[in-house]
Motif scaffolding. Structure first.
Motif, PDB file in Angstrom:
ATOM      1  N   VAL A  63       0.870  -1.167   0.000  1.00 30.13           N
ATOM      2  CA  VAL A  63       0.000   0.000   0.000  1.00 30.13           C
ATOM      3  C   VAL A  63       0.914   1.227   0.000  1.00 30.13           C
ATOM      4  N   VAL A  64       0.795   2.024  -1.043  1.00 30.65           N
ATOM      5  CA  VAL A  64       1.717   3.135  -1.271  1.00 30.65           C
ATOM      6  C   VAL A  64       0.971   4.457  -1.161  1.00 30.65           C
ATOM      7  N   GLU A  65       1.586   5.427  -0.518  1.00 32.69           N
ATOM      8  CA  GLU A  65       1.010   6.762  -0.404  1.00 32.69           C
ATOM      9  C   GLU A  65       0.984   7.449  -1.766  1.00 32.69           C
ATOM     10  N   GLY A  66      -0.136   8.147  -2.032  1.00 34.94           N
ATOM     11  CA  GLY A  66      -0.227   8.955  -3.240  1.00 34.94           C
ATOM     12  C   GLY A  66      -0.833   8.176  -4.399  1.00 34.94           C
ATOM     13  N   PRO A  67      -1.122   8.940  -5.463  1.00 30.37           N
ATOM     14  CA  PRO A  67      -0.859  10.366  -5.642  1.00 30.37           C
ATOM     15  C   PRO A  67      -1.805  11.240  -4.817  1.00 30.37           C
ATOM     16  N   GLY A  68      -1.269  12.333  -4.324  1.00 32.37           N
ATOM     17  CA  GLY A  68      -2.064  13.265  -3.541  1.00 32.37           C
ATOM     18  C   GLY A  68      -2.640  12.627  -2.301  1.00 32.37           C
ATOM     19  N   GLU A  69      -3.946  12.792  -2.126  1.00 33.79           N
ATOM     20  CA  GLU A  69      -4.617  12.290  -0.933  1.00 33.79           C
ATOM     21  C   GLU A  69      -4.963  10.805  -1.032  1.00 33.79           C
ATOM     22  N   TYR A  70      -4.678  10.196  -2.179  1.00 28.77           N
ATOM     23  CA  TYR A  70      -5.078   8.810  -2.402  1.00 28.77           C
ATOM     24  C   TYR A  70      -3.999   7.826  -1.969  1.00 28.77           C
ATOM     25  N   LEU A  71      -4.399   6.547  -1.944  1.00 25.39           N
ATOM     26  CA  LEU A  71      -3.477   5.437  -1.766  1.00 25.39           C
ATOM     27  C   LEU A  71      -3.430   4.635  -3.060  1.00 25.39           C
ATOM     28  N   SER A  72      -2.375   3.831  -3.228  1.00 28.16           N
ATOM     29  CA  SER A  72      -2.238   2.987  -4.409  1.00 28.16           C
ATOM     30  C   SER A  72      -1.963   1.555  -3.980  1.00 28.16           C
ATOM     31  N   ASN A  73      -2.777   0.630  -4.464  1.00 27.48           N
ATOM     32  CA  ASN A  73      -2.567  -0.796  -4.242  1.00 27.48           C
ATOM     33  C   ASN A  73      -1.577  -1.262  -5.307  1.00 27.48           C
ATOM     34  N   THR A  74      -0.337  -1.524  -4.903  1.00 26.89           N
ATOM     35  CA  THR A  74       0.768  -1.596  -5.850  1.00 26.89           C
ATOM     36  C   THR A  74       1.558  -2.889  -5.733  1.00 26.89           C
ATOM     37  N   GLY A  75       1.901  -3.472  -6.882  1.00 29.24           N
ATOM     38  CA  GLY A  75       2.881  -4.537  -6.944  1.00 29.24           C
ATOM     39  C   GLY A  75       4.223  -3.932  -7.320  1.00 29.24           C
ATOM     40  N   PHE A 100     -24.031   6.834   0.407  1.00 31.31           N
ATOM     41  CA  PHE A 100     -23.937   5.468   0.924  1.00 31.31           C
ATOM     42  C   PHE A 100     -23.879   5.442   2.448  1.00 31.31           C
ATOM     43  N   ARG A 101     -23.391   6.526   3.073  1.00 31.97           N
ATOM     44  CA  ARG A 101     -23.385   6.582   4.533  1.00 31.97           C
ATOM     45  C   ARG A 101     -24.811   6.607   5.077  1.00 31.97           C
ATOM     46  N   PHE A 102     -25.740   7.118   4.275  1.00 38.30           N
ATOM     47  CA  PHE A 102     -27.144   7.146   4.690  1.00 38.30           C
ATOM     48  C   PHE A 102     -27.656   5.728   4.971  1.00 38.30           C
ATOM     49  N   PHE A 103     -27.122   4.732   4.221  1.00 38.01           N
ATOM     50  CA  PHE A 103     -27.558   3.347   4.382  1.00 38.01           C
ATOM     51  C   PHE A 103     -26.729   2.592   5.415  1.00 38.01           C
ATOM     52  N   SER A 104     -25.432   2.912   5.500  1.00 42.47           N
ATOM     53  CA  SER A 104     -24.573   2.197   6.436  1.00 42.47           C
ATOM     54  C   SER A 104     -23.336   3.030   6.742  1.00 42.47           C
ATOM     55  N   ASP A 105     -23.017   3.155   8.047  1.00 46.80           N
ATOM     56  CA  ASP A 105     -21.818   3.890   8.422  1.00 46.80           C
ATOM     57  C   ASP A 105     -20.557   3.051   8.225  1.00 46.80           C
ATOM     58  N   LYS A 106     -20.707   1.807   7.743  1.00 50.86           N
ATOM     59  CA  LYS A 106     -19.550   0.959   7.495  1.00 50.86           C
ATOM     60  C   LYS A 106     -18.671   1.520   6.376  1.00 50.86           C
ATOM     61  N   VAL A 107     -19.236   2.408   5.554  1.00 49.54           N
ATOM     62  CA  VAL A 107     -18.417   2.983   4.487  1.00 49.54           C
ATOM     63  C   VAL A 107     -17.245   3.775   5.058  1.00 49.54           C
ATOM     64  N   ASP A 108     -17.374   4.249   6.289  1.00 51.83           N
ATOM     65  CA  ASP A 108     -16.304   5.039   6.892  1.00 51.83           C
ATOM     66  C   ASP A 108     -15.132   4.180   7.364  1.00 51.83           C
ATOM     67  N   LEU A 109     -15.287   2.846   7.255  1.00 45.89           N
ATOM     68  CA  LEU A 109     -14.134   1.990   7.490  1.00 45.89           C
ATOM     69  C   LEU A 109     -13.078   2.206   6.409  1.00 45.89           C
ATOM     70  N   VAL A 110     -13.526   2.682   5.237  1.00 46.26           N
ATOM     71  CA  VAL A 110     -12.600   3.062   4.173  1.00 46.26           C
ATOM     72  C   VAL A 110     -12.228   4.515   4.423  1.00 46.26           C
ATOM     73  N   ARG A 111     -11.152   4.713   5.157  1.00 40.03           N
ATOM     74  CA  ARG A 111     -10.784   6.070   5.582  1.00 40.03           C
ATOM     75  C   ARG A 111     -10.204   6.898   4.441  1.00 40.03           C
ATOM     76  N   ARG A 112      -9.460   6.235   3.556  1.00 43.28           N
ATOM     77  CA  ARG A 112      -8.870   6.938   2.419  1.00 43.28           C
ATOM     78  C   ARG A 112      -9.120   6.115   1.158  1.00 43.28           C
ATOM     79  N   ASP A 113      -9.445   6.793   0.083  1.00 39.42           N
ATOM     80  CA  ASP A 113      -9.741   6.104  -1.167  1.00 39.42           C
ATOM     81  C   ASP A 113      -8.469   5.698  -1.896  1.00 39.42           C
ATOM     82  N   PHE A 114      -8.554   4.535  -2.561  1.00 38.81           N
ATOM     83  CA  PHE A 114      -7.479   4.086  -3.445  1.00 38.81           C
ATOM     84  C   PHE A 114      -7.700   4.652  -4.842  1.00 38.81           C
ATOM     85  N   THR A 115      -6.616   4.969  -5.506  1.00 40.03           N
ATOM     86  CA  THR A 115      -6.691   5.445  -6.875  1.00 40.03           C
ATOM     87  C   THR A 115      -6.660   4.275  -7.844  1.00 40.03           C
ATOM     88  N   SER A 116      -6.964   4.535  -9.108  1.00 38.52           N
ATOM     89  CA  SER A 116      -6.933   3.503 -10.149  1.00 38.52           C
ATOM     90  C   SER A 116      -5.669   3.632 -10.972  1.00 38.52           C
TER      91      SER A 116
END
Length: 549
Positions: free
Chosen positions: A341-353, A384-400
């Motif tokens: 799991v790599v920081e960036g770009p910007g505020e995102y994370l990258s799932n990286t090999g 989506f938070r309106f339906f479930s607060d579990k979405v906040d378990l994803v604290r930072r979004d991953f980029t594509s």
């Protein structure tokens, strides 16, 4: 209830009698509807039992058979209801692993969303059941329905396709000629032909011997349908003849590949709460392998594969993590493919090999191109938070990521796909097209505990091996890791939450299967066939309605 009542033995083309009351509004009498509903549910259960966890593969054909019987001769609205029942009976238990640690709502929401696609399939199947050769059109509609739900919404979710149940047997060979869509079509066609045989036999029982034509035409139709149903798997068996066998070393120059499953401290969403422990586990297993190589107990690997999330500490920004990975690479004397799991770009994370060379450190990378919505990123978070607060378990979004994952390492051209990407046809196809000599699936299944998710994902990898004629190496953080031969057979596999190390000679292949050359063409052609059948019913019906007005 006899089959004639449950299945609706009167073909619409034969002239069903006019009904009254509820039937005039398009719905059968409640007893008949109950029988059809039970039949549709049984179809969903049959599909479930064909999938990993139960692995009763032949039962897969009973799902399209049961749905076809249930909706035959019915109005589209009835077909939609029956399709929904079939879809719920299948997807609710199949996807139960999605709710193990986040609760029932996300699981049921996903299962219902997928079942809605089967409701559309049920409506379309009911419509085309009035056409000649309806088993063919219905089988094509299964492909079209799977193609649709594999693309929408949010990039789709092509999990639980009929074809991915066929990890053994004759129909698996068809993956080399048309990918998963052709296997799904073969399963569905076998089932719909069986349904046609049942309907024809039921008609022969209700037709008097003195009636025009007698019982012989119905019996001949039943025999023809049964012959067609038997011919499909026989064709699949013949399709195996020119395909690669179970050998990992035939077909090209070999490279020695090591797979490390380091395991995690605990299952669940907090598997990486002790991120350093996860990294240390993979370092330690690699050091142990190095000792075994030095002692002559194991072959020296040319490359080593670690799984997704093997380093959730960014090795680019954390010197200690980088030092541990370098230590492992230096000890084994081969490049590592690290899932980080790599920081960036910007505020995102990258799932990286990351290819980590024992001398020069980090090099080429592959960034996951299809992050999982609501798991690795949250679109429209407030909605989506309106339906479930579990979405906040994803604290930072991953980029594509944007680049195809073909990585040069240890003399091999490794085609890297990460986790759920293995079920997306195009993401694997373009990796092979870019020159991958073998496929690697880096995955982390710790968040799904002791469920069938790992087995279901492994089934997709086995289909990919046959589809592209490549060895597939699966590296999982906590299992199931595996080495899959080009014929889809399992050469090695690990157990869940158990450390494991594999070392195998793997041929680097450059051959091209028919499926690889055709790409998505079989899926589009079959989908168009099903859509054309629906239009053949819908257009005249609309014209009749307009003229009536």
């Amino acid at each position: 209830m006899p089959p004639a009542a449950a299945a609706g033995t009167l073909d619409a083309a034969s002239g069903a009698p006019e009904r009254s009351g509820r039937a005039k509004r398009g719905w059968p009498a409640w007893r008949e509807l109950a029988g059809r509903t039970l039949l549709a549910a049984a179809g969903g259960v049959a599909a479930l039992l064909a999938f990993p966890g139960y692995a009763l593969l032949p039962l897969a054909v009973l799902a399209p058979a049961a749905l076809a019987l249930a909706v035959h001769g019915q109005r589209a609205r009835v077909g939609a209801w029956l399709g929904l029942v079939c879809g719920l009976a299948f997807f609710v238990p199949l996807l139960s692993w999605t709710g193990v640690y986040v609760g029932a709502f996300p699981w049921l929401a996903l299962a219902v969303s997928q079942a809605l696609f089967v409701a559309v399939l049920g409506a379309a199947t009911a419509a085309v059941s009035r056409l000649r050769w309806w088993p063919l059109w219905t089988a094509a509609l299964w492909v079209a329905d799977e193609a649709l739900r594999g693309r929408v919404p949010l990039g789709g979710f092509p999990w639980g396709r009929l074809g991915t149940s066929q990890t053994d047997g004759p129909l698996l060979a068809l993956a080399a000629y048309g990918g998963v869509p052709l296997v799904s079509f073969a399963v569905a066609l076998t089932g719909t032909l069986l349904a046609a045989a049942v309907l024809a036999l039921a008609r022969s029982r209700t037709t008097t011997a003195t009636a025009a034509g007698g019982r012989r035409p119905a019996r001949r139709a039943a025999a023809a349908a049964l012959a067609g149903a038997a011919a499909v798997p026989l064709l699949g068996a013949a399709a195996w003849l020119p395909l690669p066998g179970p050998s990992l070393t035939d077909g090209g120059p070999t490279r020695t590949v090591a797979v490390i499953q380091g395991d995690v401290p605990e299952a669940g969403l907090e598997f990486n709460a002790r991120r350093r422990a996860v990294l240390d586990n993979h370092v330690q297993r690699t050091l142990e392998l190095a000792e075994a190589v030095a002692a002559g107990e194991r072959a020296q690997p040319d490359l080593v594969v670690w799984p997704e999330n093997s380093s959730d500490i960014d090795p680019y920004t954390n010197a200690d993590a980088a030092a541990q990975i370098s230590r492992a690479a230096a000890a084994i004397g081969a490049p590592l493919l690290v899932g980080a799991v790599v920081e960036g770009p910007g505020e995102y994370l990258s799932n990286t090999g990351i290819v980590w060379d024992p001398r020069t450190g980090p090099g080429a990378t592959y960034v996951k191109r299809h992050p999982v919505p609501l798991a690795e990123y949250v679109p429209a978070r407030a909605f989506f938070r309106f339906f479930s607060d579990k979405v906040d378990l994803v604290r930072r979004d991953f980029t594509s990521g944007t680049e195809v994952g073909v990585l040069e390492m240890g003399g091999a051209r490794v085609g890297d796909v990460i986790c759920f990407e293995v079920v997306y046809d195009s993401l694997v196809a373009d990796t092979v097209e870019a020159g991958a000599g073998m496929l690697v699936v880096q995955t982390n299944n710790a968040t799904f505990g002791y469920t069938d998710e790992s087995e279901q994902q492994l089934a997709a990898s086995r289909l990919r091996a046959v589809e592209f004629g490549r060895t597939v190496v699966v590296a999982a953080t906590s299992g199931i890791s595996a080495v899959v031969a080009p014929d889809g057979s399992l050469v090695r596999r690990s157990e869940l939450f158990t450390p494991a190390v594999f070392v195998e000679e793997v041929a680097q292949r450059d051959s091209t299967t028919v499926a690889a050359r055709l790409g998505a063409a079989p899926e589009w052609a079959l989908s168009a066939l099903g859509a054309a059948a629906v239009l053949a019913v819908a257009v005249p019906a609309l014209r009749t309605r307009r003229s009536g007005r």
